[in-house]
Design an enzyme around this catalytic site. Structure first.
Site, mmCIF file in Angstrom:
data_model
loop_
_atom_site.group_PDB
_atom_site.id
_atom_site.type_symbol
_atom_site.label_atom_id
_atom_site.label_comp_id
_atom_site.label_asym_id
_atom_site.label_seq_id
_atom_site.Cartn_x
_atom_site.Cartn_y
_atom_site.Cartn_z
ATOM 1 N N ARG A 51 0.848 -1.185 0.000
ATOM 2 C CA ARG A 51 0.000 0.000 0.000
ATOM 3 C C ARG A 51 0.888 1.241 0.000
ATOM 4 O O ARG A 51 2.092 1.148 0.172
ATOM 5 C CB ARG A 51 -0.968 -0.004 1.186
ATOM 6 C CG ARG A 51 -0.251 -0.377 2.482
ATOM 7 C CD ARG A 51 -0.690 0.356 3.666
ATOM 8 N NE ARG A 51 -0.515 1.786 3.529
ATOM 9 C CZ ARG A 51 0.640 2.435 3.649
ATOM 10 N NH1 ARG A 51 1.784 1.796 3.882
ATOM 11 N NH2 ARG A 51 0.685 3.744 3.540
ATOM 12 N N GLY A 52 0.198 2.408 -0.168
ATOM 13 C CA GLY A 52 0.956 3.645 -0.338
ATOM 14 C C GLY A 52 1.047 3.902 -1.834
ATOM 15 O O GLY A 52 1.343 2.974 -2.610
ATOM 16 N N ALA A 53 0.770 5.139 -2.233
ATOM 17 C CA ALA A 53 0.595 5.436 -3.658
ATOM 18 C C ALA A 53 1.771 4.990 -4.550
ATOM 19 O O ALA A 53 1.580 4.226 -5.512
ATOM 20 C CB ALA A 53 0.293 6.926 -3.827
ATOM 21 N N ARG A 94 -7.487 -0.435 -6.865
ATOM 22 C CA ARG A 94 -7.763 0.710 -5.987
ATOM 23 C C ARG A 94 -7.848 1.960 -6.872
ATOM 24 O O ARG A 94 -6.960 2.182 -7.707
ATOM 25 C CB ARG A 94 -6.661 0.891 -4.925
ATOM 26 C CG ARG A 94 -6.589 -0.274 -3.935
ATOM 27 C CD ARG A 94 -5.692 0.062 -2.759
ATOM 28 N NE ARG A 94 -6.363 0.907 -1.794
ATOM 29 C CZ ARG A 94 -5.742 1.473 -0.749
ATOM 30 N NH1 ARG A 94 -4.456 1.306 -0.573
ATOM 31 N NH2 ARG A 94 -6.420 2.226 0.102
ATOM 32 N N GLN A 201 -2.361 2.634 9.829
ATOM 33 C CA GLN A 201 -1.065 2.704 9.127
ATOM 34 C C GLN A 201 -0.030 3.472 9.943
ATOM 35 O O GLN A 201 1.165 3.194 9.873
ATOM 36 C CB GLN A 201 -1.237 3.374 7.748
ATOM 37 C CG GLN A 201 -1.954 2.517 6.719
ATOM 38 C CD GLN A 201 -3.445 2.752 6.713
ATOM 39 O OE1 GLN A 201 -4.029 3.131 7.717
ATOM 40 N NE2 GLN A 201 -4.072 2.536 5.569
ATOM 41 N N ASP A 242 -2.023 10.845 -2.426
ATOM 42 C CA ASP A 242 -2.423 9.771 -3.349
ATOM 43 C C ASP A 242 -2.757 10.310 -4.733
ATOM 44 O O ASP A 242 -2.646 9.582 -5.732
ATOM 45 C CB ASP A 242 -3.599 8.990 -2.772
ATOM 46 C CG ASP A 242 -3.110 8.098 -1.649
ATOM 47 O OD1 ASP A 242 -2.966 8.595 -0.520
ATOM 48 O OD2 ASP A 242 -2.801 6.925 -1.923
ATOM 49 N N ASN A 252 -5.500 12.419 0.157
ATOM 50 C CA ASN A 252 -4.613 11.599 0.989
ATOM 51 C C ASN A 252 -5.482 10.889 2.031
ATOM 52 O O ASN A 252 -6.701 11.083 2.078
ATOM 53 C CB ASN A 252 -3.534 12.469 1.647
ATOM 54 C CG ASN A 252 -2.450 11.623 2.299
ATOM 55 O OD1 ASN A 252 -1.823 10.786 1.638
ATOM 56 N ND2 ASN A 252 -2.227 11.795 3.591
ATOM 57 N N LYS A 253 -4.862 10.082 2.832
ATOM 58 C CA LYS A 253 -5.578 9.258 3.817
ATOM 59 C C LYS A 253 -6.621 10.054 4.594
ATOM 60 O O LYS A 253 -6.357 11.190 4.986
ATOM 61 C CB LYS A 253 -4.538 8.638 4.771
ATOM 62 C CG LYS A 253 -5.060 7.734 5.857
ATOM 63 C CD LYS A 253 -5.965 6.636 5.369
ATOM 64 C CE LYS A 253 -5.341 5.748 4.333
ATOM 65 N NZ LYS A 253 -6.330 4.935 3.589
HETATM 66 O O1 MRU Z 1 -4.773 3.328 2.042
HETATM 67 P P1 MRU Z 1 -3.272 3.529 2.005
HETATM 68 O O2 MRU Z 1 -2.586 3.032 3.213
HETATM 69 O O3 MRU Z 1 -2.677 3.011 0.724
HETATM 70 O O4 MRU Z 1 -3.100 5.112 1.987
HETATM 71 C C1 MRU Z 1 -1.814 5.642 1.832
HETATM 72 C C2 MRU Z 1 -1.735 7.102 2.037
HETATM 73 O O5 MRU Z 1 -2.727 7.785 2.164
HETATM 74 C C3 MRU Z 1 -0.377 7.716 1.990
HETATM 75 O O6 MRU Z 1 -0.333 8.860 2.792
HETATM 76 C C4 MRU Z 1 -0.046 8.116 0.544
HETATM 77 O O7 MRU Z 1 -0.215 7.040 -0.332
HETATM 78 C C5 MRU Z 1 1.310 8.668 0.397
HETATM 79 S S1 MRU Z 1 2.515 7.372 0.453
HETATM 80 C C6 MRU Z 1 4.041 7.943 0.158
#
Ligand code: MRU
Length: 351
Positions: A51-53, A94, A201, A242, A252-253
């Site tokens: 996970r993470g963009a 996603r 997270q 994201d 973002n999250k």
């Molecule tokens: O749902 P997730 O855990 O994939 O969400 C991730 C985030 O929101 C991060 O802050 C974002 O992807 C930046 S990662 C460098």
């Protein structure tokens, strides 16, 4: 930051398959799993094993190669349309982070640019491009940290949300890279880590990374950010992203927007750190971003135990959008971008 050696690699390419740290096991256990097909990659992205963009862009890229490498078509047109089918499938895992579709589009463009070449050669070029996307992300994240570090004052208390480190990227991270570089420069007093409900997270992953990097931190519940700012205990907020639209609006999250409003009310700088693959120049503003909604049981259950009455109705958006006017600056590999974002993005990224 010459002496820094990342203590882990969240994604590696192992000749014929992908190896990832399955993030759902952290922080208890560091378990690596192999992904050998687009189906396994789709599932790993959907279930947040990776996970993470930027990380899902990198993994999606390798997953695409795994898919096209199995194709037996020897005419370009049918090979191309089958490749598109695989790209659409992986991209559906996603919807919010643009990096996944960005990587898949880049690989489809690679295929098209090679259309006169033998299919086997095209397949090799796709793998090399997937490896390039991975290596490029490492370099971009390092550069983000180097630029971002200059914004950190001495003895800084930094608040961050979700996980933006090496787990979420090729290496170093985005917001995390800025913190890492600030720490190496001796400027970070402490990091406040939002636990990041509902999937934690922050509590599970960011603490794990900060601990490995020996950066002082304290874990807080998401709703503690207000009291910390009110008491003058936060010097800056930095988050990842994201998807950032042309005008600087940033998905973002979930909870990032709340932090931006609070930071603004307390006159605290609110920074976003992201590589160019996160900037979506095809969207004018944040209201055009598709926000992923996830299963109700992420909210009604905790550690497999029910925390709400049966059949409780739930709204569980995984992301929110922070309007550009609440963002002090966006830190990219090309430097620190201040408002007017649209004008600066057009100058820097319209290629
Ligand atoms: O749902 P997730 O855990 O994939 O969400 C991730 C985030 O929101 C991060 O802050 C974002 O992807 C930046 S990662 C460098």
């Amino acid at each position: 930051m010459t002496d820094y050696k990342s203590p882990f690699q969240s994604i590696t390419w192992e000749e014929s398959h992908i190896s990832i740290i399955d993030q759902t096991f952290l922080p208890e256990r560091e378990v690596r799993i192999d992904l050998k097909s687009p189906g396994q990659v789709w599932d790993a992205i959907k279930k947040l094993k990776v996970r993470g963009a930027p990380a899902i862009g990198i993994t999606g890229g390798y997953g695409f190669y795994l898919g096209i490498n199995e194709l037996r078509e020897n005419k370009f047109d049918t090979f191309y349309s089958e490749a598109q089918r695989i790209a659409d499938y992986l991209g559906s895992a996603r919807p919010t982070a643009v990096n996944l579709t960005w990587a898949l589009k880049r690989l489809m463009a690679t295929i098209y640019s090679q259309k006169d070449k033998p299919i086997d050669e095209i397949k090799k070029t796709v793998l090399n491009t997937a490896i390039t996307i991975h290596e490029e992300d490492r370099r971009l994240c390092k550069a983000i940290g180097e630029h971002g570090e200059t914004l950190i004052p001495k003895n800084a208390n930094i608040l961050t949300h979700c996980n933006t480190g090496g787990l979420a990227t090729g290496e170093y991270g985005t917001a995390h890279s800025m913190i890492l570089h600030g720490h190496q420069a001796g400027k970070v007093k402490q990091v406040w880590v939002d636990e990041t409900r509902p999937l934690l997270q922050g509590a599970r992953l960011t603490t794990w990374e900060l601990k490995k990097a020996e950066i002082p931190f304290k874990l807080i519940v998401d709703s503690a950010s207000g009291i910390l700012m009110q008491k003058g205990l936060v010097d800056l907020v930095v988050i990842g992203a994201d998807r950032i639209t042309k005008n600087g609006d940033t998905a973002n999250k979930i909870g990032s927007y709340n932090l931006a409003v609070l930071a603004n009310a307390h006159d605290i700088p609110f920074y976003v750190a992201a590589p160019y693959s996160t900037i979506d120049m095809s969207l004018e503003s944040g209201d055009q971003i598709e926000i992923e909604e996830r299963d109700a049981d992420e909210v009604t259950h905790f550690a497999n135990k029910s925390t709400a009455p049966k059949k409780t109705q739930v709204f569980n958006p995984a992301f929110d959008v922070t309007p550009h006017n609440l963002i002090t600056a966006i830190i990219t590999e090309k430097g620190i971008i201040k408002p007017n974002y649209k004008k600066h993005f057009e100058e820097l990224f319209s290629v």
